[in-house]
Write an enzyme that holds these catalytic residues in place. Structure first.
Site, short mmCIF file in Angstrom:
data_model
loop_
_atom_site.label_atom_id
_atom_site.label_comp_id
_atom_site.label_asym_id
_atom_site.label_seq_id
_atom_site.Cartn_x
_atom_site.Cartn_y
_atom_site.Cartn_z
N LYS A 186 0.83 -1.21 0.00
CA LYS A 186 0.00 0.00 0.00
C LYS A 186 0.86 1.26 0.00
O LYS A 186 0.63 2.19 -0.77
CB LYS A 186 -0.91 -0.02 1.23
CG LYS A 186 -1.55 1.31 1.61
CD LYS A 186 -2.29 1.17 2.93
CE LYS A 186 -2.92 2.47 3.39
NZ LYS A 186 -1.92 3.42 3.91
N ARG A 218 -5.01 10.47 3.64
CA ARG A 218 -3.93 11.44 3.80
C ARG A 218 -2.94 11.40 2.64
O ARG A 218 -2.30 12.40 2.33
CB ARG A 218 -3.17 11.18 5.11
CG ARG A 218 -3.95 11.50 6.36
CD ARG A 218 -3.11 11.23 7.59
NE ARG A 218 -3.88 11.37 8.81
CZ ARG A 218 -3.98 12.50 9.51
NH1 ARG A 218 -3.38 13.58 9.09
NH2 ARG A 218 -4.69 12.54 10.62
N CYS A 230 -6.49 8.15 8.68
CA CYS A 230 -6.69 7.62 10.03
C CYS A 230 -6.51 8.70 11.08
O CYS A 230 -5.61 9.53 10.98
CB CYS A 230 -5.70 6.49 10.31
SG CYS A 230 -6.13 4.94 9.48
N ASP A 270 3.58 1.25 12.13
CA ASP A 270 2.39 0.58 11.62
C ASP A 270 2.21 -0.83 12.16
O ASP A 270 1.19 -1.48 11.90
CB ASP A 270 2.41 0.54 10.09
CG ASP A 270 1.94 1.84 9.46
OD1 ASP A 270 1.48 2.73 10.20
OD2 ASP A 270 2.04 1.97 8.22
N ILE A 291 6.85 7.99 16.77
CA ILE A 291 6.56 8.55 15.44
C ILE A 291 5.30 9.41 15.46
O ILE A 291 5.33 10.58 15.06
CB ILE A 291 6.40 7.42 14.40
CG1 ILE A 291 7.61 6.48 14.44
CG2 ILE A 291 6.21 8.01 13.01
CD1 ILE A 291 8.93 7.14 14.11
#
Length: 441
Positions: free
Chosen positions: A42, A117, A141, A330, A352
């Site tokens: 992705k 985004r 998100c 992630d 992060i």
């Protein structure tokens, strides 16, 4: 490049409609077993799709994952005047053909940017190609502030004029962007990619210092260079781009999704199962597999496959997110789910993003013992979780709830799963193939 049979024009009514009332029902207590293929990445596909706007030639992109974020990006490209054709679906994605020789738009409205985004990636290519863009502030998100100042300051350094008004960013360049030296205060992945795309058609040389080093940036460099760009240094903290006047046609295969691969390895670990992930680049998941080993998981790597064999109960381990090659943010929510049932206390530090512990509230509904303060979470593992009704707050957090549901006793209902659709292709089918009982209702 010859056009393969079976390609069809993607309909304008792209399948990206949000269905907030859909939910997953997950049965707990299963051990996942089997093999699963990894989809195209992705986070590599999205900037590559945006980069297709840099050329009037044809961009052929293989292994594009069929997820909602990609569908939204395709529809934005349509809106801007590009033509997108979609081929038959393969194991890990589809082939897309993009022609941007008839661009007739420079505006990306809120109906698109609130979805994703990554729409910010369009700034660099459109400024470089047509010299203008008007874009609503990006969405995606809700995991805390993700300032786009790194993007804007870098584009201004390249010569763009930027104004912010009425919820929109308006950027233009009088003639042509100019190469320069840019220092990023933080190695932002998105800013690094946006500035790379802007600089390939700039006049002169651009140097990006403190650049992000993620594999997806290396993949973007490969795509750009196949078009005729002159980019070197991706994967290091200094990237140099010698601007060219024109780019040509390109054919490229998107790298495997390291986050999806790591997620399925984590699923094996939390359920005490044995899962082999096929079509992965093992070094891209080194930080995650090292942590899974620390928690008692057996990891075997061979070629483009990685197998994880979970223990009866995981051991606690501390996790600190860092830019690549450190532990990926992630995967932090998924690791919180693993830590929730591990033996001992785990300390998770998120460096992060702010506000990325929202999943803790939902895991607590399932019986997890988690305390959060600022960027630190203390997770005291419990012997078992209980099925409950929980709400998916974001993409990776939703996947963490699925992992917890697979481990829990009883049935777990996960609401607002449209977030999960943004990043995982054929998730129910893949989990079912591994022995999970999961249904979308």
């Amino acid at each position: 490049m010859d056009r393969p049979a079976g390609l069809r024009l993607r309909p304008r009514e792209v399948a990206c409609i949000v269905k907030p009332n859909e939910r997953y029902v997950v049965a707990g207590g299963c051990r996942l077993q089997g093999e699963v293929p990894v989809s195209g990445a992705k986070n590599a596909a999205l900037p590559i799709l945006a980069a297709a706007l840099l050329t009037s030639g044809e961009s052929v992109i293989h292994n594009a994952p069929m997820i909602r974020d990609v569908a939204v990006m395709i529809e934005i490209l349509h809106k801007l005047g590009a033509r997108v054709e979609e081929g038959p679906e393969g194991v890990s994605g589809r082939t897309l053909r993009i022609r941007a020789d008839g661009l007739n738009g420079q505006e990306v409205g809120a109906d698109f940017t609130r979805e994703m985004r990554s729409s910010i990636f369009l700034m660099g290519p459109l400024l470089a190609r047509v010299g203008k863009i008007r874009i609503s502030y990006p969405g995606g998100c809700a995991i805390g502030p993700r300032p786009i100042d790194f993007h804007l300051r870098g584009l201004e350094a390249l010569g763009a004029r930027i104004e912010e008004r009425f919820g929109y960013i308006e950027a233009s360049v009088p003639r042509r962007l100019r190469g320069t030296e840019i220092y990023l205060d933080f190695p932002s992945v998105g800013a690094t990619e946006n500035l790379m795309m802007a600089a390939v058609l700039a006049e002169g040389t651009t140097v990006i210092r403190n650049a992000a080093r993620e594999p997806e940036i290396v993949d973007l460099q490969a795509f750009l260079n196949k078009m005729g760009a002159r980019v070197r240094g991706a994967g290091l903290d200094v990237i140099r781009i010698d601007g060219v006047s024109k780019l040509g046609s390109v054919e490229h295969t998107v790298i495997p999704d390291r986050i999806e691969a790591a997620t399925f390895l984590a699923a094996a670990a939390i359920t005490g199962g044995e899962v082999t992930v096929q079509g992965v680049i093992p070094e891209h998941v080194d930080a995650v597999t090292a942590k899974l080993r620390e928690m008692g998981t057996t990891i075997r790597e061979y070629g483009t496959a990685v197998t994880a064999v979970g223990p009866r109960r995981l051991k606690a381990a501390d996790v600190k997110t860092l830019p690549y090659p450190g532990f990926p943010t992630d995967m932090q929510p998924q690791m919180m789910a693993l830590a929730a049932t591990a033996d001992g206390t785990s300390i998770i530090t998120e460096t992060i993003f702010e506000n990325r512990f929202k999943v803790a509230d939902e895991l607590r509904r399932m019986g997890a013992n988690i305390k959060t303060e600022g960027r630190t979470a203390v997770v005291q593992g419990v012997p078992s979780l209980s099925g409950a009704t929980v709400v998916c707050p974001a993409l990776r957090e939703g996947m963490a709830l699925i992992l917890a549901g697979l481990r829990a006793e009883g049935e777990t209902t996960i609401e607002d799963i449209y977030h999960i659709d943004r990043g995982y292709q054929h998730l129910e089918q893949k989990l079912t193939r591994l022995g999970a009982t999961i249904s979308r209702v």
